[in-house]
Design an enzyme around this catalytic site. Sequence first.
Site, PDB file in Angstrom:
ATOM      1  N   ASP A 179      -9.374   5.901  -0.635  1.00 33.00           N
ATOM      2  CA  ASP A 179     -10.161   5.002   0.592  1.00 33.00           C
ATOM      3  C   ASP A 179     -11.504   5.249   0.674  1.00 33.00           C
ATOM      4  O   ASP A 179     -12.026   6.201   0.507  1.00 33.00           O
ATOM      5  CB  ASP A 179      -9.451   5.310   1.903  1.00 33.00           C
ATOM      6  N   ASP A 181       0.805  -1.196  -0.047  1.00 35.29           N
ATOM      7  CA  ASP A 181      -0.041  -0.060  -0.142  1.00 35.29           C
ATOM      8  C   ASP A 181       0.883   1.341  -0.089  1.00 35.29           C
ATOM      9  O   ASP A 181       1.705   1.427   0.841  1.00 35.29           O
ATOM     10  CB  ASP A 181      -0.902  -0.078   1.184  1.00 35.29           C
TER      11      ASP A 181
HETATM   12  C1  GLA Z   1      -4.340   3.224   3.405  1.00 35.79           C
HETATM   13  C2  GLA Z   1      -5.233   2.155   2.510  1.00 35.79           C
HETATM   14  C3  GLA Z   1      -6.149   1.720   3.405  1.00 35.79           C
HETATM   15  C4  GLA Z   1      -5.515   0.933   4.958  1.00 35.79           C
HETATM   16  C5  GLA Z   1      -4.581   2.122   5.470  1.00 35.79           C
HETATM   17  C6  GLA Z   1      -3.880   1.760   6.395  1.00 35.79           C
HETATM   18  O1  GLA Z   1      -4.992   4.569   3.670  1.00 35.79           O
HETATM   19  O2  GLA Z   1      -5.842   2.784   1.365  1.00 35.79           O
HETATM   20  O3  GLA Z   1      -6.938   0.535   2.652  1.00 35.79           O
HETATM   21  O4  GLA Z   1      -4.740  -0.162   4.306  1.00 35.79           O
HETATM   22  O5  GLA Z   1      -3.794   2.672   4.318  1.00 35.79           O
HETATM   23  O6  GLA Z   1      -3.018   2.558   7.034  1.00 35.79           O
END
Ligand code: GLA
Length: 424
Positions: A245, A181
């Site tokens: 997100d 990520d």
């Molecule tokens: C990012 C990702 C989320 C999650 C967070 C964890 O925002 O897009 O899905 O994994 O990190 O910190």
Amino acid sequence: MYSLFLKIKKLLLLSVSMFIVCFLVGMKKISSKKVDLIKAHSTSFSPDSIPNLQNGLAKTPPMGWNSWNAFHTHINERQIKEVANAMVNDGMEAAGYKYLIIDDAWLGMHRNKKGRIIGNPKRFPDGIKALADYIHSKGLKFGIYESPGIKTCAGYPGSLHHEKEDAETFANWGVDYLKFDDCFKNRYRTNYMDRYVRMEKYLLATKRPIVLSIHTPSVNMRVPVNKRPWQWAPKIANMWRTTSDIQDNWNSVMQKLDQQVGLYKYAGPGHWNDPDMLEVGNGGMTTTEYKAHFSIWAILAAPLIAGTDLRHMSDQTKAILENKDVIAVDQDPAGIEGHKALDNGNQEVWVKPMQDGSETVLLLNRGPKRAFMTITAEQAGLKKATYYKMKNLWSHKYKRTDELIRGYVPSHGVAMYRVWPESN
Ligand code: GLA
């Protein structure tokens, strides 16, 4: 006296020249380290020259559960084991949800003396290998989270410059799925694509089958068209985020959907657009909206990664997440992502060609009032037939139609049909 002076002078000269030699050798070492780093990061990845990744995994969109949407950073060993039990006992595993993925905050704050990442000793006292073994003993697969930058989004050690050791650690623990990520990317001026490429290279080198799910810096559309993830990620990953997100509300689901328009051509067996994980069951939407959210993800052939606390799943949530007819749309072996066929502002129709010659048709009403919606079989991409057999994928009832696929659709809701052309 004079000879003593000469001796001191000689000694001084010797130490000065030794100092200069040491200084030069040291500088050379430092600069050769620097050169190594530059070398390591200058293998610029040019996506056009290589075919799509063929690691044999994710032939249909991955299905599983991830800790983030339910728990954020508040995860621990006992709770994750309970979720694993629930996944099996509540029928999720039987419905196809195989991967249990622990998201951010599973890591210890620092690498160990050998430079290896470790599980957070407070949250996972028995260590990550023991957790993976437990999850495997339940017949599930184990997924984990890391970042290609210096830190994860929640501030734990990232994999930058440690991709090889981390890939090996994951393989030794029995990891089956890595969510890699985007976070803390701007601290080093390395080509960001290369970081993902390096991780996949080292994962492949471990010979353990590990699904690679990536979230890259370019989902926000600020990068040139040819650098957007769907342009290059299929070369190295099984799925790539196409959006920022998700939030547990209707507007967020609509925003994610709007960002999928035109992306269907990039998806297919082994390589999936990922509009982010499911919020079904988390309380921010109505049941009608959650049904729509789930149906939309299925028509998009999106990975179905549930994100609710399965230990306390309501019957309504279970009925949505375990709807076999809708899951079958998502998991169709042809792996064709649905596309938008009609749009009149508040009402949209999305269609997904299925392997057996049927089409799935999703009538979506984004408006504030119930709406009557129609689409012809031809507009839905169906071949000419004497009549069409339709299955309502939420009531599971069949009916016949001559030419029109139609129905009342609630506000913020869907009607979802699978339609087969019939000729006698
Ligand atoms: C990012 C990702 C989320 C999650 C967070 C964890 O925002 O897009 O899905 O994994 O990190 O910190």
